[in-house]
Every structure is written in structure tokens, then in C-alpha cells.
Scaffold this active site. Sequence first.
Site, short mmCIF file in Angstrom:
data_model
loop_
_atom_site.label_atom_id
_atom_site.label_comp_id
_atom_site.label_asym_id
_atom_site.label_seq_id
_atom_site.Cartn_x
_atom_site.Cartn_y
_atom_site.Cartn_z
N GLN A 270 0.88 -1.14 0.27
CA GLN A 270 0.18 0.65 0.00
C GLN A 270 0.99 1.28 -0.09
O GLN A 270 1.84 1.37 1.04
CB GLN A 270 -1.22 -0.04 1.04
CG GLN A 270 -2.19 -1.12 0.72
CD GLN A 270 -2.70 -1.48 2.35
OE1 GLN A 270 -2.30 -1.41 4.04
NE2 GLN A 270 -4.03 -1.43 2.88
N ARG A 300 -16.69 6.86 3.58
CA ARG A 300 -15.70 6.78 3.77
C ARG A 300 -14.05 7.19 3.55
O ARG A 300 -14.03 6.60 2.84
CB ARG A 300 -15.71 5.48 4.94
CG ARG A 300 -14.62 5.16 5.47
CD ARG A 300 -14.90 3.74 5.78
NE ARG A 300 -14.36 2.94 7.17
CZ ARG A 300 -13.12 2.17 7.15
NH1 ARG A 300 -12.28 3.26 6.38
NH2 ARG A 300 -12.54 2.17 8.21
N ASP A 302 -11.11 6.43 4.29
CA ASP A 302 -9.82 6.14 5.38
C ASP A 302 -8.57 6.60 5.52
O ASP A 302 -8.52 7.29 4.46
CB ASP A 302 -9.83 4.74 4.34
CG ASP A 302 -9.47 3.36 4.48
OD1 ASP A 302 -9.42 2.88 5.73
OD2 ASP A 302 -7.92 3.18 4.43
N GLU A 344 -12.07 8.67 9.37
CA GLU A 344 -11.92 7.87 9.75
C GLU A 344 -10.73 7.69 10.70
O GLU A 344 -10.57 7.44 10.10
CB GLU A 344 -11.97 6.70 8.76
CG GLU A 344 -11.83 5.01 9.52
CD GLU A 344 -10.71 4.33 9.80
OE1 GLU A 344 -10.24 3.25 10.57
OE2 GLU A 344 -9.95 4.47 8.61
C1 GLC Z 1 -8.36 1.84 7.28
C2 GLC Z 1 -9.49 0.17 7.26
C3 GLC Z 1 -7.96 -0.65 8.02
C4 GLC Z 1 -6.77 -0.98 6.53
C5 GLC Z 1 -6.05 1.13 6.85
C6 GLC Z 1 -5.65 1.16 5.51
O1 GLC Z 1 -7.64 2.18 8.30
O2 GLC Z 1 -10.17 0.38 8.38
O3 GLC Z 1 -8.69 -2.19 7.64
O4 GLC Z 1 -6.31 -2.01 6.97
O5 GLC Z 1 -7.05 1.60 6.75
O6 GLC Z 1 -6.27 0.92 4.36
C1 GLC Z 2 -4.45 2.03 13.48
C2 GLC Z 2 -5.02 3.53 12.32
C3 GLC Z 2 -6.20 3.52 12.32
C4 GLC Z 2 -6.49 1.99 11.26
C5 GLC Z 2 -5.96 0.84 11.87
C6 GLC Z 2 -6.18 -0.28 11.79
O1 GLC Z 2 -4.72 2.74 13.97
O2 GLC Z 2 -5.35 4.38 12.96
O3 GLC Z 2 -6.60 4.30 10.99
O4 GLC Z 2 -7.89 1.19 11.59
O5 GLC Z 2 -4.64 1.32 11.99
O6 GLC Z 2 -5.79 -1.13 12.31
#
Ligand code: GLC
Ligand code: GLC
Length: 660
Positions: A270, A300, A302, A344
Site C-alpha cells: 500500500q 468513508r 479511510d 475514519e
Molecule cells: C483503515 C482500514 C483498515 C486498513 C487501513 C489501511 O484504517 O479500516 O482496515 O488496514 O485503513 O487502508
Molecule cells: C491504526 C490507524 C487506523 C487503522 C488501523 C488499522 O490504528 O490509526 O486508522 O484503522 O490502524 O488497524
Amino acid sequence: MAYFFHQLDNPINRKEALEVIYSKAVLSLKRKERDFLKNNDREYHLFLDRIEKYLPDLISVYFDIYQSCVFAYPQLIELLTGMIRSWINRDSSLKQVDLQRELSSDWFLSNQIVGGVCYVDLFSKDLKGLEEKIPYFKELGLNYLHLMPLFMTNEGDNDGGYAISSYREIDPKLGSTDEFRKLAKKFRDNDILLVIDFVFNHTSDEHIWAKKAKKGNTHFMRYYWIYEDRKIPDQYEKTLREIFPDEHPGAFTWIEALKSWVWTTFHAYQWDLNYQNPEVLVSMAEEMLFLANLGVDILRLDAVAFIWKQMGTSCENLPQAYKLVEAFNLIARIAAPALQFKSEAIVHPDEVIRYISGKRCQLSYNPLLMALLWESLATREVRLLSFSMEKRFTIPEGTSWVNYIRCHDDIGWTFSDEDASALGINGYDHRKFLNQFYTGKFPGSFARGYPFQENPVTGDCRISGTLASLAGLEKAKMEKNPIEEELAVKRILLLFSIIMTIGGIPLIYLGDEVGSFNDFTFLKDDQKKNDSRWIHRIPYNDSLYLRRYQPDDSAGKIWSGIQQLIQLRKIHDVFQSQNIRVINSGNQHVFAFTKENSRNCILILTNFCEHDQLIEGIIFRKADGTRSWVDIMSQKKQKEEMLLMKPYQFLCFIAPLHKN
Ligand code: GLC
Ligand code: GLC
């Protein structure tokens, strides 16, 4: 560009300068597109009204972010052209929705809205299957559906779809983009809001931009953060938090094809986007508007906290991150105003709140309430919950919380250490206790959760597990303990009773409404076995869902309990009001709050303990001067006398407001 700035700063020339930009953007359209504008005069006027209303603000945040960038001006024209084009391509039925929502901009505050979230593949195999589930959503009372990422992604490990390789193509395993459009329409016809993710902090390393960058295309290399040696990465990492330390230390990954280090906050595949390059904003705005035009109601945002980086900082929640959200929001206000944003940001509550406003995200997850509900279940005490909600529940008018108990991610203990310490609680130790408790290691714990991203260096850890497993139902069932089973069901319903009534949109992580347990099949999958969050990302279980009709079964009790709570929420419009007043119940185990609108006042009492609790009758006077409280469930008039609350009981009283 300096000349241009000067013009904008000068109110006399400002209008003219804006007109110049706008007409340049129109000139870049194709002839056919310009004809569309001519031939749809009436519609176009409405669009131009929005341009007039929002473009000055968009330009001003844009230049706040990109003032020192030499490409800023041509990129701005491109941004505008993309917005006009996207509006031209927007279906006329969606333009109708745009108009309606512009007139009643607080439509998402309604107490009628109840949400669910699911993975399409796990819940219904594909988009067609999901359409067949509409009657189920209606049966339960859901009218907001968040579908987990469903776009093209890497084969194998892809972080549950959060590594997107094309924002324009649905993963063929789930269906086609056309099918998705149809589903959106079907949802709309059934009054169900459609929510999907806008994964805009990173793309997958298989996205065409990343692929080109990997081949050394410098234009696309500038879309990401790429460094030939460790010099700059090392400097950045000095101040960064590690998000997935299990997988790779720090925030950078070595990419052999490029012989370089690439910024990867999350997984190695990523790649974080570089918004310091305005072209990234322009390109991502186009992707966002494409999603909006599919018929999506809410996006949302992300991992929103991470979108801006700056050396010497944590690279989370930086001022430019908020500005970028404002820019995206203004772009939506102009080109797809029906669209709303949900933030989020699973970060410190002081930071969470900064993303919430009409100008930024109109909706936001409420990670603090989520974490503190679990905290109160573990401690049986509500002081941190009460203190924090009193201080932090209020958000700007016209915005809304999305309240949840579980989601596809781990539980992080994102309460404020300052709040905790005001109550004499040491945040670090308390998190340690909570982790012990929810991984079942603390003596007497009812929970069966698992650690996620345990960091041996910092001692940090987060928690995976389904609601039912964390709340004690799994343990009780395995130990064949009917008393514990009963208590676990009550715990589950207690948490639901709060998210249904406290204010904001309640969001059910589907599977939880029938009490699904942890699932370990992910351990057999090499791609997933290192990510314990798969414990609670589980396939639809037919037989469990069928048990929802059995009143003596835990699935039936949970399901019908939730259904009743949903009805309660929908019947009383006082639940529409966002605000609460936290009341000191006089009992450390009982969380109490009131809500009111112009006609009624509601008093909610929730017992977080497995023992009976006494509440002094004075609570009714504390709640409001009015005398005629009625217990909503039993319809009995409540006298101002001592109240006995049963284990994990939820009580809801209503009183018409005094007319003095
Ligand atoms: C967000 C999602 C999480 C993912 C991360 C990277 O926090 O909820 O599942 O791993 O973003 O995209
Ligand atoms: C971290 C990030 C959150 C994401 C999560 C994934 O806590 O702050 O955005 O959802 O990792 O597990």
C-alpha cells in the site's frame, strides 16, 4: 501565479480573476461537453450557482496548501475541468438527489437511519447476492449499508481490499461496475443509503500509477514518496508511529524494482500518495467524483489522519490534512452535493473532533465511545465513560457521530490519557489491563479476544475478536454455563442500547446481530494468517441467521433485542437530537444521560455490572424538573423512588417537557 494571487486578494479584481479561471476550465472541455452546457441551460445555472458559492473557498484552501508549488495554477484549472466534466456525466436522477439534499442539508441526522456494514463476498458472495439481502436489511430495520472495499485489488494479500488497484473497476469476483450502479439504484429505490470507502491515503502497488512509477516513470514517481537511500526515510521515521510493526518496522518498504524506499504506512503493497504534488489531489478528486457518480451517498475517508506528511512531525493529523479534506469537500459540494463524508480517524479524541464539521466531514466514527463502552464492560465502572462523554460527545450542529461497537478493524484504546489522569487512572497501565482483559488473560475475564499488532518495543497492542466473543458469549457457550450465557447476551444488548439511543447513526457490524463467534479459518490462509483481524471478518452463517427466529436461542435473543431497540429509536424523534446531558447516577456502575427536543425528554440508565444496582429516586429530578416520567418499555408511570436495576439492564424513561 503571483499576479493571479494578487488578483484574488483584491476584492475589486477577484470576481474577474475567478471568471478567468472558470472560463479557462470550460475551454479545456471537449466540444461535446461544452454543447451539453449550452443545451442544459437550466441545470447548468444551478451548477453555476454552486460554483459561485463554493469556488472562492476552494481556491483559497487550494492555495493555502499549494502556495509554493509552481504547477499549482495549471493544476487548478485541470481540477475545475475535471469537476465540470464529472458533473456533466452525473446521472440526472442523482442531480435530483443533489437538489433535494441541498435544500435539507441535515438529512443524515434523522433518527430513522440505522446502519449496517459488511463485506460483500463474505456476506452475500457477490453484488447479486447482496441485492437479494435487501429484504433482510428491511426486516431488521437497516437503511444505511456500508460495503467494505469492493474495487480491483491485489490477488492474495490485499488488506481486505484496502489496497486498491483501480477505483473505477469493481473486483470481478463481486460483479461489474454496471451491476454496482444498478445496486445503488436499487438501494435508492428502497430508501437504503449506500456507503463505501474512499481509500485515498494510498493505492495498491498494482495501481497503474504505481506500476508506471515502478518502471521509472518520473511523472508517476512523483505521485508517491520514493527515495533511493535511507537518508530521508530515516529522518522521517524518527518521529513516526509504527502502524503495522508486525509486518515491517518503520514506514518505508524497499522496492527492488525501483531500487528505492517507498512510503508505506500500512502494508508494503500500500503505497502512500504524495499530496504535496497537486496533481495527486486533482487525480484523486476525479476518482472520488467517479465514485459519487456511481450513486454512492456517503464516502468513508479511510485513514484520513495520514494524508499529509511533514518532516519532524508524526505525519498524522497535520493542518494540511484538514485542508485537504476541506478541498475534497468543496469539490463534492460543487460537483456532487448529495455526497457526504465520514471520517475514519482512529486517533486521540482531540484530533478526531477536528475532522468533524460541515466544511470537513459531516459524519465521523466515534472511536472514543466504542473504546469506552468496552472499557466500562471490563471495569464495570462508568466514570471514564461519563467523564469523556460529558466533555467530548458534543460536535458541531449539523454533523453526526457514527456510533459502533465493533467493525472490521481491531479495537484500539483511543481514550485521552489526560481525561484518564484527571480521574486518577494511568493511561498506559489501564491499556495494559484492557489488553489483558480482552485477550482473556486477566483472571475472571469473560472475553475471548486476540492481540493485534503486539509491539514488543512499546508494549502496545490492539484487540481482535467478534462482539459475542469479546462480550463473553463464546466462553459461556463453550463452558456450557447458562447463567453466564444470559449475562453475555445482556452485555451485548446493553452496548447496542447505547449506540441506538445516544445520538448519531448506529452502525452494526453484520454478523454481530446474531452473535457470531470468532472464526479461525483464516489461519489456513497464508495471506491472512498474520492478520488477526480476520478472526472477526467471517462469512455469513446460514444456520446462525436462521436461529434469529428462535426466542430461546442466544441468536434469537440478541437479534430480537436489537430489532426492538431499532424500533424504539425510530418511533421517538427525540433520538434525532444529537446532544446529551450526562447525569451523575450516583452509582459508579450506572451510566446515565438525557436527551431532549422541544417536546420530550428521555432519560437513559445503563447498568454496566452483573449485579443489581440501586439508584436513588433523585435521579429523575436531576434529569429534569418534570414529574411525569414513564418507563418506555413497560409504559408504567415512574414514581420518584429508589430504583432497582437488574444486571446489565437498560432503562429508558420519557417525559413530556414542562410548558411553563
Ligand atoms: C483503515 C482500514 C483498515 C486498513 C487501513 C489501511 O484504517 O479500516 O482496515 O488496514 O485503513 O487502508
Ligand atoms: C491504526 C490507524 C487506523 C487503522 C488501523 C488499522 O490504528 O490509526 O486508522 O484503522 O490502524 O488497524
